[in-house]
Design an enzyme around this catalytic site. Structure first.
Site, PDB file in Angstrom:
ATOM      1  CB  SER A  82      -0.893   0.003   1.235  1.00 48.75           C
ATOM      2  OG  SER A  82      -0.086   0.228   2.364  1.00 48.75           O
ATOM      3  CE  LYS A  83       0.130   7.911  -2.605  1.00 45.75           C
ATOM      4  NZ  LYS A  83      -0.862   8.746  -3.191  1.00 45.75           N
ATOM      5  NE  ARG A  84      -0.814   2.323   6.591  1.00 44.78           N
ATOM      6  CZ  ARG A  84      -0.357   1.263   7.215  1.00 44.78           C
ATOM      7  NH1 ARG A  84       0.687   1.357   8.003  1.00 44.78           N
ATOM      8  NH2 ARG A  84      -0.932   0.085   7.055  1.00 44.78           N
TER       9      ARG A  84
END
Ligand code: GLU
Length: 489
Positions: free
Chosen positions: A264-266
């Protein structure tokens, strides 16, 4: 036939780890085969495609040191403005500039009766889908426009409907290809519905544009993420419809986070350029990306780029997902940093040093400071923090305030004052002598000296640090520290 591969990103977001890995594998494969690596921008989604994204792709590839033989390039014109141009014999390399090709080939399929005009509206298609779901039938176009008569078509056109072009998927056909990573893969054409190749606006869909371009650009091997496996049979059908030669296909495993979830982006799916900004060396990033789904038989971890080019092969690409582990990337960064001279590290971190305001100091000084802290650098961004205290006018002592024996430092200060040859070896000799005379353990002296000079409990070799700072600064810092902890000068 010489190898021609392409990296064909859609410029609809930032350039992330997954795309970078695909680009790298294509490049390594091309280099390994002394072939050509082509960059093609698949910007047919005109709403979502952005120039910003194209720039991030180009800059991301530049960061990795991946040079493309053909494709878009950013150049500066006489006024100094940046312009994006294409270079190569098979251009243009932007799909939006290739629309003529797609309409020409779509027409050819229409003429051969291998494609047809479909006049269905969005609402009709939606209704069809709902009905299929209700009846638990496979979802997809039911072919109702396949056999329209000329009259029926005219009537629909007169209603103001804009047709799309649909590919006529042959029925009852087994589509098989040998994936260079996964071996033989088969599909049944009955599971594929007639799909759109040209939208009503005249812009092509991905599968069609991709095949037309791969053919015209004489691509020999299509290397891409496994999310495209289901597109491959559709693409093969298009090649067959034109009797074009079908390239090799290789589908790369997906990349998961350490906890097994999708990136994920995180977590890992950050922009590649963020890693550059943090100070990950291109050598480390390339080394790391190469290992995200590929490895040698002896599971070698550390690679220089030329060695990767030599050893890379699609047959050793895994089919199981790769795990993105930032700790391993950091470890590799440290290994690659060890191979660089302080001079080289200085060059590569110049932008970061400048941002931290350290560029006001003489180059020679900065290089020496980097040399002192070299062992501790994990990424280039660490450097200002690691060396900043060497240059600071004021040291922050809050980390080391518990020290309560200023008299030791006051005596030591006198010793330092009297050293004429203020070099690491000589300083060490004198300080050790002092410990003996005072009957103190070395750590009772070395530690407070370090705290006084740096305000930290860790740092570069103590005596090299004394030499770097010079006698005057050492004495000034000792006095200041003593003052701060409440002793007399
Ligand atoms: N534009 C497609 C993507 O970014 C390219 C897929 C392919 O390589 O065929 O996923």
């Amino acid at each position: 036939m010489s190898v021609r591969v392409r990296f064909a990103p859609s410029p609809t977001g930032y350039f992330h780890i997954g795309s970078a890995r695909t680009a790298l594998y294509n490049w390594l494969y091309a280099k390994n085969h002394r072939g050509k690596f082509i960059l093609r921008i698949e910007d047919t989604d005109e709403v979502r495609s952005t120039v910003h994204s194209i720039r991030s792709i180009i800059n991301g590839l530049k960061y990795l040191g991946i040079k493309w033989d053909e494709g878009p390039f950013i150049i500066k014109n006489e006024r100094g403005d940046e312009q994006i141009l294409s270079r190569g014999d098979y251009g243009p390399y932007f799909q939006t500039l290739r629309k003529n090709f797609y309409s020409k080939f779509a027409d050819e399929l229409l003429k051969k009766d291998l494609a047809y005009l479909c006049f269905c509206t969005q609402e009709e298609l939606e209704e069809m889908r709902k009905k299929q779901m209700k009846e638990k039938k496979p979802i997809g176009y039911d072919g109702r426009c396949r056999n329209l008569s000329v009259k029926e078509r005219e009537k629909l056109r007169a209603e103001g409907r804009q047709p799309v072009v649909r590919f006529k998927v042959p029925q009852g056909k087994k589509i098989t290809f040998v994936d260079l990573v996964r071996g033989e893969i088969s599909f049944n054409s009955d599971d594929i519905k007639d799909f759109v190749i040209l939208r009503a606006t005249g812009s092509p869909t991905y599968n069609f544009a991709c095949v037309v371009d791969d053919h015209l650009m004489e691509i020999t091997d299509v290397i891409r993420g496994e999310d495209h496996i289901s597109n491959t049979p559709k693409q093969i059908l298009i090649y067959e419809a034109f009797s074009w030669e079908i390239p090799n296909f290789a589908h790369l495993p997906m990349i998961l986070d350490v906890d097994g979830s999708r990136l994920s982006k995180r977590k890992g799916a950050r922009s590649l350029l963020e890693y550059e900004d943090e100070g990950f060396l291109k050598e480390a990033m390339v080394n790391y990306l190469a290992l995200l789904g590929w490895g040698t038989q002896d599971s070698q971890n550390f690679f220089e780029i030329p060695e990767l080019i030599e050893k890379f092969s699609l047959s050793r690409v895994n089919t199981s997902p790769a795990i993105f582990d930032e700790n391993k990337l950091l470890w590799l960064n440290i290994q690659h940093l060890k191979k660089l001279s302080a001079e080289e590290i200085f060059k590569r971190s110049y932008k970061i040093l400048k941002e931290a305001g350290l560029d006001v100091y003489p180059e020679g000084f900065l290089k020496k400071a980097i040399e002192l802290e070299k062992e501790k650098i994990k990424k280039l961004r660490d450097i200002p923090v690691l060396i900043g205290f060497l240059f600071a006018d004021e040291i922050d002592y809050k980390e080391v305030l518990e020290f309560e024996k200023p008299e030791i430092l006051l005596k030591l200060k006198e010793i330092l004052k009297n050293i004429s040859d203020f070099k690491a070896q000589e300083i060490e000799r004198k300080v050790r002598e002092f410990c003996k005379e005072q009957n103190l353990r070395t750590k009772e002296v070395f530690h407070p000296l370090r705290w006084a000079l740096s305000g930290r409990k860790w740092g570069p070799s103590l005596f090299a640090m004394c030499e770097f700072l010079g006698k005057e600064v050492c004495i000034k810092r000792i006095e200041k520290f003593v003052e701060v902890i409440g002793g007399k000068k």
